[in-house]
Design an enzyme around this catalytic site. Structure first.
Site, PDB file in Angstrom:
ATOM      1  CB  ILE A  14       4.609  20.587  73.827  1.00  0.00           C
ATOM      2  CG1 ILE A  14       4.107  21.831  74.577  1.00  0.00           C
ATOM      3  CG2 ILE A  14       5.256  19.597  74.780  1.00  0.00           C
ATOM      4  CD1 ILE A  14       3.005  21.521  75.605  1.00  0.00           C
ATOM      5  CB  SER A  15       7.945  25.182  72.440  1.00  0.00           C
ATOM      6  OG  SER A  15       7.908  25.137  71.038  1.00  0.00           O
ATOM      7  CD  GLN A  16      13.934  24.938  77.175  1.00  0.00           C
ATOM      8  OE1 GLN A  16      14.474  24.782  76.077  1.00  0.00           O
ATOM      9  NE2 GLN A  16      14.612  25.277  78.252  1.00  0.00           N
TER      10      GLN A  16
ATOM     11  NE  ARG B  83       4.941  23.155  78.546  1.00  0.00           N
ATOM     12  CZ  ARG B  83       5.925  22.268  78.542  1.00  0.00           C
ATOM     13  NH1 ARG B  83       6.192  21.570  79.640  1.00  0.00           N
ATOM     14  NH2 ARG B  83       6.659  22.079  77.468  1.00  0.00           N
TER      15      ARG B  83
END
Length: 207
Positions: A54-56, A28
């Protein structure tokens, strides 16, 4: 750091080993500028280009788990964004089509994912209308908050397929799972509240 993130997700109730394994494999930190790399494995969303995020990781894991994925299934992702969610889906073994409203984001994600070895089908267009070209889908995942459930997405689901979509206002949405039954009827399940960037397009929010 990835192992620590996976432990946090387990503590929050994610127990799908396929999803956890996928998240544990994906670097990530590649999605972050070097000065922000310490944020990469924290369980939180983070700003990216074009006013998106950017999503959790928990949100990514939660939505992916709701899809009940099996290798080889055809999945449509609405909202490519950074491409992180797409990586998780491909790592889970699905045949992925991912559509993004903003061409710059799509191009950046395609370049990044190719470098990482992930090559889903990238489409630039109005995700609220789905992608009829490759329909029907075993599952559809929407990674932006919608005002209502777009009918096009329901129409593009296979019998037995799941549509995972956050629906609400611009600030808060309820996560829904819609499942198409053999008679064509739709069953709806409701889950927790989340906060996503708005779904743009004909059946989404205006700019």
């Amino acid at each position: 750091m990835r192992k620590s993130l996976v432990r946090k997700l387990r503590e929050k109730g994610i127990d799908n080993e396929n999803v956890l394994d996928a998240i544990g494999k994906i670097p990530r930190h590649w999605f972050f500028d070097e000065i922000f790399v310490e944020h990469a494995y924290q369980d939180k969303a983070f700003p990216i280009a074009e006013g998106q995020t950017i999503s959790q990781p928990y949100t990514v894991a939660f939505q992916t788990d709701l899809l009940e994925l099996k290798p080889g299934k055809k999945i449509l992702e609405i909202g490519t964004g950074s491409g992180y969610q797409a990586c998780v889906l491909v790592e889970c073994g699905v045949d992925l089509v991912t559509i993004e409203y903003k061409d710059k984001l799509s191009r950046l994600a395609k370049k990044m994912l190719k470098h990482m070895g992930y090559e889903p089908k990238f489409i630039i267009g109005d995700g609220s209308l789905g992608c009829d070209k490759f329909a029907p889908y075993d599952g559809i995942i929407v990674t932006a908050g919608a005002p209502t459930v777009p009918q096009a997405l329901v129409d593009q689901l296979k019998i037995g397929g799941h549509l995972i979509i956050p629906v609400g206002d611009r600030k808060m949405q309820k996560m829904l799972r819609l499942t198409k039954q053999s008679n064509g009827n739709i069953t709806k399940e409701e889950f927790s509240n989340f906060s996503f960037v708005p779904l743009l397009g004909n059946d989404g929010w205006s700019k």
